[in-house]
Design an enzyme around this catalytic site. Structure first.
Site, PDB file in Angstrom:
ATOM      1  N   VAL A  11       0.830  -1.206   0.000  1.00  0.00           N
ATOM      2  CA  VAL A  11       0.000   0.000   0.000  1.00  0.00           C
ATOM      3  C   VAL A  11       0.866   1.258   0.000  1.00  0.00           C
ATOM      4  O   VAL A  11       0.680   2.163  -0.812  1.00  0.00           O
ATOM      5  CB  VAL A  11      -0.975  -0.009   1.197  1.00  0.00           C
ATOM      6  N   GLU A 151      -7.512   2.314   1.953  1.00  0.00           N
ATOM      7  CA  GLU A 151      -7.065   2.043   0.582  1.00  0.00           C
ATOM      8  C   GLU A 151      -7.820   0.829   0.034  1.00  0.00           C
ATOM      9  O   GLU A 151      -8.032  -0.125   0.750  1.00  0.00           O
ATOM     10  CB  GLU A 151      -5.547   1.783   0.601  1.00  0.00           C
ATOM     11  N   LYS A 204     -13.973   0.239   5.162  1.00  0.00           N
ATOM     12  CA  LYS A 204     -12.931  -0.670   4.695  1.00  0.00           C
ATOM     13  C   LYS A 204     -13.220  -2.124   5.093  1.00  0.00           C
ATOM     14  O   LYS A 204     -13.246  -3.026   4.253  1.00  0.00           O
ATOM     15  CB  LYS A 204     -11.577  -0.210   5.258  1.00  0.00           C
ATOM     16  N   ASN A 208     -14.321  -5.167   2.342  1.00  0.00           N
ATOM     17  CA  ASN A 208     -13.572  -6.413   2.133  1.00  0.00           C
ATOM     18  C   ASN A 208     -14.398  -7.628   2.555  1.00  0.00           C
ATOM     19  O   ASN A 208     -14.384  -8.657   1.876  1.00  0.00           O
ATOM     20  CB  ASN A 208     -12.247  -6.373   2.903  1.00  0.00           C
ATOM     21  N   PHE A 249     -16.101 -10.290  -8.954  1.00  0.00           N
ATOM     22  CA  PHE A 249     -15.988 -11.098  -7.738  1.00  0.00           C
ATOM     23  C   PHE A 249     -17.051 -12.192  -7.662  1.00  0.00           C
ATOM     24  O   PHE A 249     -17.538 -12.534  -6.594  1.00  0.00           O
ATOM     25  CB  PHE A 249     -15.963 -10.210  -6.486  1.00  0.00           C
ATOM     26  N   ALA A 252     -16.006 -18.457  -9.310  1.00  0.00           N
ATOM     27  CA  ALA A 252     -15.850 -19.604  -8.410  1.00  0.00           C
ATOM     28  C   ALA A 252     -14.389 -20.045  -8.446  1.00  0.00           C
ATOM     29  O   ALA A 252     -13.726 -19.950  -9.480  1.00  0.00           O
ATOM     30  CB  ALA A 252     -16.764 -20.732  -8.863  1.00  0.00           C
ATOM     31  N   CYS A 260      -5.337  -9.946   2.887  1.00  0.00           N
ATOM     32  CA  CYS A 260      -6.427  -9.039   3.284  1.00  0.00           C
ATOM     33  C   CYS A 260      -7.715  -9.751   3.683  1.00  0.00           C
ATOM     34  O   CYS A 260      -8.159  -9.629   4.818  1.00  0.00           O
ATOM     35  CB  CYS A 260      -6.698  -8.048   2.166  1.00  0.00           C
ATOM     36  N   LYS A 263      -7.699 -12.117   6.837  1.00  0.00           N
ATOM     37  CA  LYS A 263      -7.381 -11.311   8.023  1.00  0.00           C
ATOM     38  C   LYS A 263      -8.521 -10.350   8.365  1.00  0.00           C
ATOM     39  O   LYS A 263      -8.924 -10.214   9.518  1.00  0.00           O
ATOM     40  CB  LYS A 263      -6.091 -10.534   7.747  1.00  0.00           C
TER      41      LYS A 263
HETATM   42  C1  UGA Z   1      -8.483  -7.061  -1.631  1.00  0.00           C
HETATM   43  C2  UGA Z   1      -9.569  -6.096  -2.124  1.00  0.00           C
HETATM   44  O1  UGA Z   1     -10.083  -6.540  -3.391  1.00  0.00           O
HETATM   45  C3  UGA Z   1      -9.005  -4.679  -2.267  1.00  0.00           C
HETATM   46  O2  UGA Z   1     -10.053  -3.783  -2.624  1.00  0.00           O
HETATM   47  C4  UGA Z   1      -8.395  -4.251  -0.920  1.00  0.00           C
HETATM   48  O3  UGA Z   1      -7.813  -2.965  -1.006  1.00  0.00           O
HETATM   49  C5  UGA Z   1      -7.326  -5.250  -0.518  1.00  0.00           C
HETATM   50  O4  UGA Z   1      -7.920  -6.557  -0.416  1.00  0.00           O
HETATM   51  C6  UGA Z   1      -6.757  -4.812   0.815  1.00  0.00           C
HETATM   52  O5  UGA Z   1      -7.500  -4.798   1.792  1.00  0.00           O
HETATM   53  O6  UGA Z   1      -5.604  -4.374   0.870  1.00  0.00           O
HETATM   54  P1  UGA Z   1      -6.412  -8.332  -2.775  1.00  0.00           P
HETATM   55  O7  UGA Z   1      -6.427  -9.180  -1.531  1.00  0.00           O
HETATM   56  O8  UGA Z   1      -5.137  -7.707  -3.205  1.00  0.00           O
HETATM   57  O9  UGA Z   1      -7.476  -7.115  -2.637  1.00  0.00           O
HETATM   58  O10 UGA Z   1      -6.910  -9.233  -4.009  1.00  0.00           O
HETATM   59  P2  UGA Z   1      -8.337  -9.612  -4.636  1.00  0.00           P
HETATM   60  O11 UGA Z   1      -8.285  -9.338  -6.077  1.00  0.00           O
HETATM   61  O12 UGA Z   1      -9.455  -9.019  -3.872  1.00  0.00           O
HETATM   62  O13 UGA Z   1      -8.360 -11.206  -4.441  1.00  0.00           O
HETATM   63  C7  UGA Z   1      -8.443 -11.807  -3.139  1.00  0.00           C
HETATM   64  C8  UGA Z   1      -8.623 -13.312  -3.250  1.00  0.00           C
HETATM   65  O14 UGA Z   1      -9.923 -13.635  -3.745  1.00  0.00           O
HETATM   66  C9  UGA Z   1      -7.638 -13.991  -4.212  1.00  0.00           C
HETATM   67  O15 UGA Z   1      -7.218 -15.214  -3.628  1.00  0.00           O
HETATM   68  C10 UGA Z   1      -8.462 -14.229  -5.456  1.00  0.00           C
HETATM   69  O16 UGA Z   1      -8.005 -15.306  -6.226  1.00  0.00           O
HETATM   70  C11 UGA Z   1      -9.824 -14.527  -4.853  1.00  0.00           C
HETATM   71  N1  UGA Z   1     -10.978 -14.248  -5.744  1.00  0.00           N
HETATM   72  C12 UGA Z   1     -11.215 -12.984  -6.167  1.00  0.00           C
HETATM   73  C13 UGA Z   1     -11.819 -15.294  -6.111  1.00  0.00           C
HETATM   74  O17 UGA Z   1     -11.627 -16.470  -5.715  1.00  0.00           O
HETATM   75  N2  UGA Z   1     -12.906 -15.023  -6.903  1.00  0.00           N
HETATM   76  C14 UGA Z   1     -13.174 -13.761  -7.339  1.00  0.00           C
HETATM   77  O18 UGA Z   1     -14.181 -13.576  -8.051  1.00  0.00           O
HETATM   78  C15 UGA Z   1     -12.304 -12.717  -6.975  1.00  0.00           C
END
Ligand code: UGA
Length: 429
Positions: A11, A151, A204, A208, A249, A252, A260, A263
């Site tokens: 970040v 963020e 936030k 999430n 999002f 599957a 993130c 946690k």
């Molecule tokens: C997440 C949030 O999307 C951000 O908006 C936020 O800022 C961030 O956490 C944070 O709190 O710092 P991030 O963890 O970097 O971002 O990644 P994501 O793209 O959200 O993916 C998270 C997990 O969900 C990954 O393991 C991904 O593969 C999984 N996922 C995501 C799915 O299984 N299906 C989906 O449709 C989307």
């Protein structure tokens, strides 16, 4: 404007770099001298698409500097952003010691009015505690404001998300810091939402947790799809076209991971517990996520029967595409589960192999993704890297002792895979 960012993790580094990119003068502070040295020399400690070029460009332009001295950072700017880790503790609550330490260091260095902006993900009401700490540990009696500015960037798309945000949330206790924050964010052309600090902090965790809920929801529907012969991708597409639901999002998968969602879910459940609310909905989100991995492992076991001494190729180690981050990675969890059953692993990830080597031992790391399948009894896709879609399927089929592919990210079309001669098992289809 002159800005300081304390903490150069995902970040902090991306935020500082993007602030410099839009013309602000930025000092990034980190207490790790090796990291600061690397950044000063033009290297970056993480893989994030587009970031290295931007860091180099802005360091070259003199808008981005790095230091280990918080005092220097505080002295040079009127607005100090805090972006330090807030890691989970064993009971699910958040370890606030890094943030508290930084608040004390800022307080000790302040000699004039400062705006202290928290970017770290924190439990609601942390802003009050930061303000108290600054008041208590400040040497001089100087005025300050505390602001909450969560963020929302995703790893792997961090620069893109930061440069083009959907919204910017600014939580304040008074109107005094608002014009400065508006000026900082003006170049980003996004709506700025001004709230009280508690609401900003809640936005936030609530965001999430909601996104994690969306993934668990679609994963639960995927179970029904498998049981009834429906196709989760068609179901998700049909649902997502409703703007009230939205398409994003709804992929599957073998579950969400990363530093993130797991946690923040635990923290949000804990925060609720502390105010007397049992957030059972979110506990179920966690439960569905864990069960999704169990189901995937079971699927592999049911197909291969005994895993002991079977060789399995695993594509993907990072917790998601476009990153080298392996924290709480479902892919790594899967590898450990397969190893526990006695399987022998050949693994590949485009960016995360170096980091994985520290925690995933006794496997063969394969540099070429197309060579992973050689001598394997099955191939598994564990991370949604785009390049895996370009896997040489013909070569993989011939290299496998049996043409079995388990796809934990639904990268391929089942009908096409069958036509190519694979026994293909994916999620919810
Ligand atoms: C997440 C949030 O999307 C951000 O908006 C936020 O800022 C961030 O956490 C944070 O709190 O710092 P991030 O963890 O970097 O971002 O990644 P994501 O793209 O959200 O993916 C998270 C997990 O969900 C990954 O393991 C991904 O593969 C999984 N996922 C995501 C799915 O299984 N299906 C989906 O449709 C989307």
């Amino acid at each position: 404007m002159k800005l300081t960012i304390i903490g150069t993790g995902y970040v902090g580094l991306v935020t500082g770099t993007c602030f410099a990119e839009v013309g602000h003068q930025v000092v990034c502070v980190d207490n790790d001298p090796a990291k600061v040295k690397l950044l000063q020399e033009g290297g970056i400690p993480i893989y994030e698409p587009g970031l290295e070029e931007l860091v180099k460009k802005n360091v070259g332009a003199g808008r981005l500097t790095f230091t280990t001295s918080t005092a220097e950072g505080v002295e040079k700017s009127d607005v100090i952003f805090i972006a330090v880790p807030t890691p989970p503790q064993p009971d699910g609550s958040v370890d606030m010691s890094f943030l508290e330490r930084v608040a004390r260091d800022i307080a000790a260095a302040m000699t004039s009015y400062k705006i202290v902006v928290d970017k770290s993900t924190v439990p609601v009401q942390t802003g009050d505690k930061v303000a108290e700490a600054i008041k208590r540990y400040g040497k001089a009696r100087v005025e300050f404001d505390v602001v909450s500015n969560p963020e929302f960037l995703r790893e792997g798309f961090a620069v893109e998300d930061l440069m083009h945000p959907d919204r910017i949330v600014v939580g304040v206790r008074s109107q005094r810091p608002v014009p400065a924050l508006q000026e900082i964010y003006a170049p980003f052309n996004a709506p700025i939402i001004i709230t009280d600090i508690n609401s900003a902090e809640l936005i936030k965790h609530a965001s999430n947790s909601f996104l994690a809920l969306k993934i668990s929801y679609i994963n639960a529907v995927a179970v029904l799809c498998e049981a009834t012969g429906a196709n989760i991708q068609e179901v998700a597409h049909g649902m997502g076209m409703d703007e009230r639901i939205g398409r994003r999002f709804l992929h599957a998968s073998l579950g969400f991971g990363g530093s993130c969602f797991p946690k923040d879910l635990s923290a949000f459940i804990k925060i609720a517990e502390q105010v007397g609310y049992d957030f059972r909905l979110l506990k179920e989100v966690q439960h569905i996520n864990a069960a999704q991995m169990d189901r995937f492992v079971k699927k592999i076991q049911e197909t291969l029967w005994v895993l002991k001494d079977k060789t399995i190729g695993v594509l993907g180690l990072a917790f998601k595409q476009n990153t080298d981050d392996i924290r709480s990675s479902p892919a790594l969890d899967l590898c450990h589960r397969l190893q526990k059953e006695g399987a022998v692993l050949r693994v590949h990830d485009p960016k995360a192999m170096e980091k994985a080597k520290a925690v995933l031992k006794d496997v063969t790391y394969v540099e070429d993704m197309n060579a992973v399948a050689e001598g394997c009894d099955a191939l598994v896709i564990a991370t949604e890297w785009d390049e895996f879609k370009k896997l040489d399927l013909d070569r993989a089929r011939k290299a496998l002792t049996h043409p079995i592919l388990f796809d934990g990210r639904n990268l391929f079309d089942p009908a096409e895979m069958e036509r190519l001669g694979f026994i293909y098992k994916s999620i919810g289809r």
